[in-house]
Design a protein around this motif. Structure first.
Motif, short mmCIF file in Angstrom:
data_model
loop_
_atom_site.label_atom_id
_atom_site.label_comp_id
_atom_site.label_asym_id
_atom_site.label_seq_id
_atom_site.Cartn_x
_atom_site.Cartn_y
_atom_site.Cartn_z
N PHE A 163 0.82 -1.21 0.00
CA PHE A 163 0.00 0.00 0.00
C PHE A 163 0.86 1.26 0.00
O PHE A 163 0.48 2.28 -0.60
CB PHE A 163 -0.96 -0.01 1.19
N LEU A 164 2.00 1.23 0.64
CA LEU A 164 2.90 2.38 0.62
C LEU A 164 3.40 2.63 -0.80
O LEU A 164 3.45 3.78 -1.27
CB LEU A 164 4.08 2.16 1.56
N LEU A 165 3.73 1.56 -1.52
CA LEU A 165 4.17 1.69 -2.91
C LEU A 165 3.05 2.26 -3.77
O LEU A 165 3.28 3.13 -4.62
CB LEU A 165 4.61 0.33 -3.44
N PHE A 166 1.84 1.80 -3.53
CA PHE A 166 0.69 2.30 -4.28
C PHE A 166 0.50 3.80 -4.06
O PHE A 166 0.29 4.57 -5.00
CB PHE A 166 -0.58 1.54 -3.86
N LEU A 167 0.60 4.25 -2.80
CA LEU A 167 0.42 5.67 -2.48
C LEU A 167 1.53 6.52 -3.09
O LEU A 167 1.28 7.61 -3.61
CB LEU A 167 0.39 5.85 -0.96
N LEU A 168 2.76 6.02 -3.04
CA LEU A 168 3.88 6.79 -3.60
C LEU A 168 3.80 6.88 -5.12
O LEU A 168 4.12 7.92 -5.71
CB LEU A 168 5.21 6.15 -3.17
N VAL A 169 3.38 5.81 -5.77
CA VAL A 169 3.25 5.82 -7.23
C VAL A 169 2.17 6.80 -7.67
O VAL A 169 2.35 7.58 -8.62
CB VAL A 169 2.95 4.40 -7.76
N LEU A 225 -8.10 7.11 0.58
CA LEU A 225 -9.40 6.49 0.81
C LEU A 225 -9.52 5.19 0.03
O LEU A 225 -10.10 4.20 0.53
CB LEU A 225 -10.51 7.46 0.39
N THR A 226 -8.97 5.16 -1.17
CA THR A 226 -8.96 3.91 -1.95
C THR A 226 -8.20 2.82 -1.22
O THR A 226 -8.63 1.65 -1.20
CB THR A 226 -8.33 4.16 -3.34
N SER A 227 -7.08 3.18 -0.60
CA SER A 227 -6.29 2.21 0.16
C SER A 227 -7.08 1.66 1.34
O SER A 227 -7.03 0.46 1.63
CB SER A 227 -5.00 2.86 0.66
N VAL A 228 -7.80 2.55 2.02
CA VAL A 228 -8.62 2.12 3.15
C VAL A 228 -9.70 1.14 2.69
O VAL A 228 -9.92 0.09 3.32
CB VAL A 228 -9.26 3.34 3.85
N ILE A 229 -10.36 1.44 1.59
CA ILE A 229 -11.42 0.57 1.08
C ILE A 229 -10.85 -0.78 0.65
O ILE A 229 -11.38 -1.85 1.02
CB ILE A 229 -12.15 1.26 -0.09
N LEU A 230 -9.79 -0.75 -0.15
CA LEU A 230 -9.18 -2.01 -0.63
C LEU A 230 -8.65 -2.83 0.54
O LEU A 230 -8.81 -4.06 0.58
CB LEU A 230 -8.06 -1.70 -1.62
N GLY A 231 -7.98 -2.16 1.49
CA GLY A 231 -7.45 -2.89 2.65
C GLY A 231 -8.54 -3.52 3.48
O GLY A 231 -8.41 -4.67 3.94
N SER A 232 -9.65 -2.80 3.67
CA SER A 232 -10.77 -3.34 4.46
C SER A 232 -11.40 -4.53 3.77
O SER A 232 -11.71 -5.55 4.41
CB SER A 232 -11.81 -2.23 4.68
N LEU A 272 -9.96 -6.53 1.60
CA LEU A 272 -9.00 -7.63 1.61
C LEU A 272 -8.99 -8.34 2.95
O LEU A 272 -8.99 -9.59 3.01
CB LEU A 272 -7.60 -7.09 1.30
N VAL A 273 -9.00 -7.59 4.04
CA VAL A 273 -9.00 -8.19 5.37
C VAL A 273 -10.31 -8.95 5.61
O VAL A 273 -10.32 -10.06 6.17
CB VAL A 273 -8.80 -7.11 6.45
N TYR A 274 -11.43 -8.37 5.17
CA TYR A 274 -12.73 -9.01 5.37
C TYR A 274 -12.81 -10.34 4.61
O TYR A 274 -13.32 -11.35 5.15
CB TYR A 274 -13.84 -8.07 4.91
N THR A 320 -10.69 -2.03 8.70
CA THR A 320 -9.56 -1.28 8.14
C THR A 320 -8.27 -1.66 8.86
O THR A 320 -8.17 -1.50 10.08
CB THR A 320 -9.78 0.24 8.28
N PRO A 321 -7.26 -2.17 8.16
CA PRO A 321 -6.02 -2.58 8.83
C PRO A 321 -5.20 -1.37 9.27
O PRO A 321 -5.09 -0.37 8.55
CB PRO A 321 -5.29 -3.39 7.75
N LEU A 322 -4.62 -1.45 10.45
CA LEU A 322 -3.79 -0.36 10.97
C LEU A 322 -2.56 -0.14 10.09
O LEU A 322 -2.04 0.98 10.02
CB LEU A 322 -3.36 -0.66 12.40
N VAL A 323 -2.11 -1.18 9.43
CA VAL A 323 -0.92 -1.05 8.59
C VAL A 323 -1.19 -0.11 7.41
O VAL A 323 -0.29 0.59 6.94
CB VAL A 323 -0.46 -2.44 8.10
#
Length: 515
Positions: A253-259, A279-286, A288-290, A423-426
């Motif tokens: 996700f860090l790579l995604f945000l930086l790109v 916000l996209t990262s939060v949605i995708l991460g949530s 994925l975890v679910y 939402t993952p804390l990471v």
């Protein structure tokens, strides 16, 4: 005619006539002092517009002075609303994940990040003079709160007291900020020069990034200290507790945000891609975890967030010993940092659009929104650069974009908070690191080295003080060097001796801290 009033004609070597300027007569001490005070505190003569005006007109002018919304509101148009609506929704998509992230950084419940993005922006929209400032929580102030309050009260062992102290510190910060504005002491912020801000913000960003190793590596226990030595010791003493699942997810996700941020810089018209990425990262991460039940495999999640708007918190303010001094000191220091950032950001964008910002009025607006926030379950807010830049690029026209953002946050608080459960804390850690990397302005430091070595020393003093000492040590160290060494009358040798003296004192204090 007296000799003081006479102008003596003379002739230069080329035969051209020139005149010496007359020396003004000496002024009485009282008159000189009065003129100096007027020039310092009232350079713009704010009472001039009230002279020879009827009482009704004075009332209108007074309302417009303290509430600029009454000045630009009657001239508001539908075209302005369209632009502010787009800007407000865009910054809301950024403020929601950042608000949750920064609340965690301050060791506060995540919901407070949403609370703090609802009430304060509404207050600023009425009282602020900047059209581009987007109000919300900031990483540096959040780190300061966690560091200074955490030294007195453990947020895990006594969360209620810690929360109440955060509200109290925000109240004191607001009172301090508003008082500076009412007393017209805006020039105090000028002690934080450009070199100081560059070094301080870079140091704070470095410390904040290091703090996020806790979330990236999935650690349960972490040091409350902010210096790099303590953080690295805490990280590498727990290698057996590192979770690879959390680390991989965080890096992706860090790579995604930086790109996305790099792409938006290369193509400015696509600024919204970078703004929507958190916000996209939060949605995708949530999601994925679910779907993968990753929370059962070492990936920590936010958990349940309460629905509903801000509860009142005026009764939670702590004005008794032994914590009153801690709350007051935290409030004053975080208030200064928040003012410096908010006013600097507001002035920067006002220059692009060629309009004026009154620093004293901004202090009053920022102070009042923090006073109101402390009574409605919010912690310290100001105008962060990242959200203000998005607001500016999105084409905002007035402070109404803050109202639109607040309405979007209100809708989230009323209906959407259950969606953040997984939402993952990471992901929040990745969002913070991405935002902080943009604050480290190494190009400005290189420019200072080329232009003025002394300003470079100030910049690096602030940076080293923050990274190896603490955030407050770095700030105090840089300001002390400026106050002691500023001025062309001081020789370079004396400046070097003073800087060396202060530096040795600083490293001695740090050495005692690590022993």
């Amino acid at each position: 005619m007296g000799t003081a009033d006479y102008v003596y004609p003379s002739t230069n070597v080329e035969g051209e006539s020139r005149h010496r300027v007359a020396i003004p007569p000496p002024q009485p001490f009282v008159k000189t002092l009065k003129n100096s005070l007027k020039e310092t505190f009232f350079p713009d003569d704010p009472l001039r517009q009230f002279k020879n005006q009827p009482a009704s007109r004075k009332l209108v002018l007074g309302l417009q002075y303290f509430f600029p919304i009454f000045e630009w509101g009657p001239r508001y148009t539908l075209d302005f609303l369209k632009s502010d609506l787009i800007s407000g929704i865009t910054i809301a998509s950024l403020s929601i994940p950042q608000g949750i992230s920064y609340a965690k950084l301050a060791n506060l419940p995540p919901i407070l990040g949403l609370y703090s993005s609802f009430i304060p922006p509404l207050v600023y929209a009425m009282m602020g003079s900047s059209r581009d400032l987007a109000v919300g929580t900031v990483a540096v102030a959040s780190l300061l709160i966690a560091s200074m309050l955490g030294a007195e009260v453990n947020a895990i062992e006594n969360p209620t007291l810690y929360l109440h102290l955060a509200f109290t510190a925000t109240f004191f910060a607001g009172v301090f900020q508003a008082s500076l504005g009412f007393l017209r002491l805006g020039f105090i912020v000028d002690f934080l020069s450009h070199a100081t801000i560059v070094g301080f913000m870079a140091g704070a960003a470095t410390v904040v990034c290091l703090q996020q190793l806790k979330g990236i590596l999935g650690l349960d226990h972490f040091t409350n200290a902010t210096d790099v030595v303590s953080v690295m010791r805490s990280v590498f003493s727990q290698t057996h507790e590192w979770r690879w699942e959390s680390g991989v997810l965080g890096c992706v996700f860090l790579l995604f945000l930086l790109v996305t941020r790099y792409f938006s810089k290369k193509k400015p018209r696509f600024f919204w891609i970078s703004a929507m990425a958190p916000l996209t990262s939060v949605i995708l991460g949530s999601v994925l975890v679910y779907l993968t039940h990753a929370e059962k495999h070492g990936v920590q999640v936010i958990g349940k967030l309460k629905k509903g708007l801000n509860p009142m918190s005026f009764g939670d303010l702590v004005f008794v010993s032994p914590y009153l001094t801690t709350a007051f000191k935290t409030g004053v220091i975080t208030g200064i940092v928040a003012l410096a950032e908010g006013i600097a950001v507001g002035r920067s964008f006002s220059m692009f659009k060629n309009y004026h910002i009154d620093g004293n009025k901004e202090m009053i607006a920022i102070g009042m929104m923090n006073i109101a926030g402390s009574c409605t379950s919010c912690y310290l807010t100001t105008g962060p650069f990242s959200r203000s830049a998005v607001n500016f690029n999105a084409g905002c026209k007035t402070a109404m974009s803050n109202v639109v953002m607040a309405i979007a946050v209100m809708f989230t608080l009323l209906f959407l908070t259950p969606l953040f459960h997984y939402t993952p804390l990471v992901v929040l850690s990745a969002i913070i690191i991405s935002a902080m990397l943009g604050i480290i302005d190494y190009e400005a430091a290189i420019h200072l080295w080329k232009v003025d070595k002394f300003d470079f020393v100030i910049c690096m003093s602030a940076y080293i003080g923050v990274v190896f000492g603490s955030v407050e040590i770095g700030l105090v160290l840089a300001v002390r060097i400026i106050i002691v060494c500023d001025g062309s009358t001081i020789s370079n040798n004396l400046k070097l001796r003073i800087i060396t003296n202060i530096s040795f004192s600083f490293f001695f204090v740090c050495r005692l801290q690590y022993l």
